[in-house]
Design an enzyme around this catalytic site. Structure first.
Site, short mmCIF file in Angstrom:
data_model
loop_
_atom_site.label_atom_id
_atom_site.label_comp_id
_atom_site.label_asym_id
_atom_site.label_seq_id
_atom_site.Cartn_x
_atom_site.Cartn_y
_atom_site.Cartn_z
N ARG A 104 0.96 -1.31 0.16
CA ARG A 104 0.15 -0.02 -0.05
C ARG A 104 0.86 1.28 -0.09
NH1 ARG A 104 -2.96 -3.11 3.83
NH2 ARG A 104 -4.65 -4.20 2.73
N LYS B 50 3.45 11.25 -11.13
CA LYS B 50 2.57 10.68 -11.69
C LYS B 50 3.23 9.23 -12.09
CE LYS B 50 -0.56 13.72 -14.33
NZ LYS B 50 -0.87 14.15 -15.76
N GLU C 210 9.66 18.72 -24.43
CA GLU C 210 9.00 19.30 -23.27
C GLU C 210 9.61 20.45 -22.77
OE1 GLU C 210 6.58 17.12 -22.00
OE2 GLU C 210 6.92 15.19 -22.72
N LYS D 149 7.67 23.19 -13.38
CA LYS D 149 6.74 21.86 -13.07
C LYS D 149 6.48 22.00 -11.74
CE LYS D 149 5.36 17.32 -14.01
NZ LYS D 149 5.18 16.11 -14.78
N GLU E 39 -4.05 17.10 -10.73
CA GLU E 39 -4.60 17.63 -12.00
C GLU E 39 -6.21 17.85 -12.03
OE1 GLU E 39 -2.62 15.95 -15.50
OE2 GLU E 39 -4.41 16.06 -16.63
N ARG F 211 -3.03 21.97 -13.75
CA ARG F 211 -1.97 20.75 -14.07
C ARG F 211 -2.38 20.19 -15.49
NH1 ARG F 211 1.07 15.97 -10.82
NH2 ARG F 211 2.25 15.22 -12.54
N ASN G 198 -0.29 19.35 -20.53
CA ASN G 198 -0.72 18.37 -21.44
C ASN G 198 -0.77 19.20 -22.73
OD1 ASN G 198 -0.98 15.94 -19.95
ND2 ASN G 198 -2.92 16.63 -19.17
N HIS H 86 -0.49 17.20 -26.03
CA HIS H 86 -0.57 15.87 -25.86
C HIS H 86 -2.02 15.30 -26.42
CE1 HIS H 86 2.64 16.66 -23.29
NE2 HIS H 86 2.65 15.35 -22.68
N HIS I 298 -0.79 12.22 -28.49
CA HIS I 298 -1.30 10.87 -28.05
C HIS I 298 -1.84 10.47 -29.35
CE1 HIS I 298 -0.84 11.52 -23.39
NE2 HIS I 298 0.23 11.22 -24.01
N HIS J 93 7.78 9.60 -27.77
CA HIS J 93 6.74 10.78 -27.04
C HIS J 93 6.90 12.04 -27.40
CE1 HIS J 93 3.96 11.97 -24.11
NE2 HIS J 93 4.59 12.83 -23.51
P1 NAD Z 1 12.80 5.74 -21.87
O1 NAD Z 1 12.64 5.77 -20.39
O2 NAD Z 1 12.23 4.53 -22.90
O3 NAD Z 1 14.14 6.02 -22.24
C1 NAD Z 1 14.49 6.15 -23.83
C2 NAD Z 1 15.69 5.32 -23.90
O4 NAD Z 1 16.97 5.94 -23.76
C3 NAD Z 1 15.71 4.01 -23.77
O5 NAD Z 1 16.11 3.21 -24.45
C4 NAD Z 1 16.65 4.21 -22.46
O6 NAD Z 1 17.29 2.75 -22.00
C5 NAD Z 1 17.71 5.15 -23.06
N1 NAD Z 1 18.34 5.88 -21.78
C6 NAD Z 1 17.79 6.50 -20.87
N2 NAD Z 1 18.96 6.95 -20.26
C7 NAD Z 1 20.21 7.09 -21.00
C8 NAD Z 1 21.46 7.59 -21.07
N3 NAD Z 1 21.77 8.35 -19.87
N4 NAD Z 1 22.23 7.37 -21.91
C9 NAD Z 1 21.88 6.40 -22.71
N5 NAD Z 1 20.65 6.02 -23.15
C10 NAD Z 1 19.78 6.10 -22.21
O7 NAD Z 1 11.99 7.15 -22.44
P2 NAD Z 1 11.62 8.32 -21.75
O8 NAD Z 1 11.49 9.40 -23.04
O9 NAD Z 1 12.74 8.66 -20.88
O10 NAD Z 1 10.29 8.24 -21.16
C11 NAD Z 1 9.25 7.99 -21.66
C12 NAD Z 1 8.16 7.36 -20.97
O11 NAD Z 1 7.82 8.38 -19.84
C13 NAD Z 1 6.76 7.32 -21.46
O12 NAD Z 1 6.46 5.83 -20.97
C14 NAD Z 1 5.80 8.24 -21.00
O13 NAD Z 1 4.46 7.77 -20.88
C15 NAD Z 1 6.53 8.66 -19.59
N6 NAD Z 1 6.12 9.84 -19.35
C16 NAD Z 1 5.74 10.37 -17.69
C17 NAD Z 1 5.21 11.26 -17.46
C18 NAD Z 1 5.17 11.54 -15.74
O14 NAD Z 1 4.62 12.65 -15.42
N7 NAD Z 1 5.03 10.54 -15.05
C19 NAD Z 1 5.71 12.49 -18.09
C20 NAD Z 1 6.22 12.19 -19.45
C21 NAD Z 1 6.40 11.01 -19.96
N1 GLY Z 2 3.58 15.11 -17.86
C1 GLY Z 2 2.51 15.80 -17.20
C2 GLY Z 2 2.17 15.89 -15.86
O1 GLY Z 2 3.00 15.24 -15.14
O2 GLY Z 2 1.18 16.27 -15.29
#
Ligand code: NAD
Ligand code: GLY
Length: 359
Positions: free
Chosen positions: A118, A140, A182, A224, A234, A238, A242, A245, A249, A262
């Site tokens: 939990r 998130k 971003e 942020k 949100e 917040r 988006n 987005h 999306h 993304h």
């Molecule tokens: P990712 O985590 O897939 O990383 C992208 C690629 O880069 C991967 O192959 C990873 O192994 C590689 N990588 C990471 N760090 C590295 C480094 N320092 N050197 C070399 N390679 C490296 O993608 P991302 O763009 O970081 O994240 C995308 C994800 O984030 C999506 O699932 C999306 O839904 C999520 N997201 C979440 C939020 C949130 O608020 N929680 C916001 C935006 C996106």
């Molecule tokens: N990436 C959008 C949020 O964190 O709300």
């Protein structure tokens, strides 16, 4: 070291940003405090950064789980492997999960922490630009369902975020640009000065100049943190985060997940949102052009791929911001001023999709 605060009362936490933080002995001690640690990472990042991270943690039992790289592993099945590890290691409620990686690892590890017994503590060690400027901050957490991205998740804030900007030197160029989308988003939704700074400094940023990288991570996290502190779950403001987005999306969904990163999809999505804002009289046409030019300079796409307009609209209507069947969009009044609205003539959206973008 830059130290920012996400002000959320008892759930407040610092974002530590700087060069070489993965080698700064003691930096995580006060957060971990000798407790059991499970590091969650992927096979690629384990090779690059697991060793320094392990050395940073002293006086704790450290176990690790190494997930397959990529968005395809952000599933309930992978989540279960984290729970399996926690059961195997007999980790109790006082353990700390530590996410080493990009948004995929951060989101899945955060959701594991939100739900294990939990809710247990977790720390974000983001290694992509996207994760350092966006996904590691704000709590998130989620995994994907075959029916859509991030459909299973929770709000669960980390104990701290440790962003070593040196990790950005190993990031592929395409991932760097995706993260920059971003950063442009923050400029567009609330900081015209940041947008202008990006217009001036894009070349140095793409060369990964250390000071410039730290500047954008810091400024993005400040914006942020402010938005999240005002609206953690949100209910209102917040949703501005988006911007681009709803269109983005839909691009990801229609193109097939994984085809577009993304950040690439939301860059084209922000261009669509800007064009739509101009179409309904909110934004000057000259600003739409400025936005496109900046994305092109950052090596980001400014148009969606060819998609049937009906399919595209159907994909947009799956957005989490839809309320009472209405597609709410984040639109621009000017560069640095955005608002969420469903108050636009719906035929204009249909016309935009059929006329301007989808050929
Ligand atoms: P990712 O985590 O897939 O990383 C992208 C690629 O880069 C991967 O192959 C990873 O192994 C590689 N990588 C990471 N760090 C590295 C480094 N320092 N050197 C070399 N390679 C490296 O993608 P991302 O763009 O970081 O994240 C995308 C994800 O984030 C999506 O699932 C999306 O839904 C999520 N997201 C979440 C939020 C949130 O608020 N929680 C916001 C935006 C996106
Ligand atoms: N990436 C959008 C949020 O964190 O709300």
């Amino acid at each position: 070291m830059i130290n920012l605060n996400v002000a959320l009362g008892q759930r407040s936490y610092p974002i530590l940003i700087g060069s070489g933080l993965l080698h700064r002995q003691g930096v995580l001690d006060t957060f971990i405090n000798g407790r059991d640690v499970l590091i969650v990472t992927n096979d690629h990042l384990a090779m690059l950064y697991l060793e320094p991270l392990q050395k940073l943690i002293t006086g704790s039992r450290i176990e690790k789980i190494i997930l397959p790289d990529g968005e395809a592993s952000k599933t309930p099945d992978t989540l279960m492997t984290i729970f399996d590890a926690l059961v195997e290691y007999r980790y109790a409620r006082d353990c700390v999960l530590l996410a080493l990686g990009g948004g995929v690892v951060g989101d899945i590890c955060g959701f594991a922490a939100a739900s294990w017994q939990r809710g247990v503590d977790f720390i974000q060690v983001p290694t992509t630009l996207l994760a350092q400027v966006d996904s590691s901050v704000g709590g998130k957490t989620a995994v994907n369902h075959p029916g859509g991205k991030n459909l299973i998740g929770a709000f669960h804030q980390p104990l701290c975020v440790l962003s070593d900007t040196d990790t950005l030197y190993t990031l592929p160029d395409r991932e760097l640009s995706a993260g920059l989308a971003e950063v442009v988003k923050y400029g567009l939704l609330g900081d015209a000065e940041l947008f202008e700074w990006l217009e001036r400094e894009h070349a140095g940023l793409l060369k990964r100049d250390a000071e410039r990288l730290q500047h954008i991570v810091r400024r993005s996290c400040e914006i942020k943190a402010q938005v999240v502190a005002a609206d953690e779950q949100e209910r209102g403001q917040r949703a501005l985060l988006n911007l681009g987005h709803t269109f983005g999306h839909a691009i990801e969904r229609c193109a097939g997940y994984g085809e577009w990163l993304h950040g690439e999809a939301i860059a084209a999505g922000m261009c669509m949102a800007a064009a739509f804002s101009a179409r309904i009289g909110w934004l000057d046409a000259a600003d739409v052009e400025r936005i496109k030019v900046l994305f092109i300079r950052l090596n980001l796409p400014v148009e969606p791929p060819q998609i049937d307009p009906g399919k595209f609209l159907a994909a947009m209507s799956l957005d989490k911001k839809v309320m009472a069947g209405e597609i709410r969009l984040v639109l621009l009044r000017s560069i640095g001023d955005a608002a969420v609205t469903a108050d636009y003539p719906s035929h204009e959206l249909v016309d935009l999709l059929s006329e301007q973008f989808i050929h």
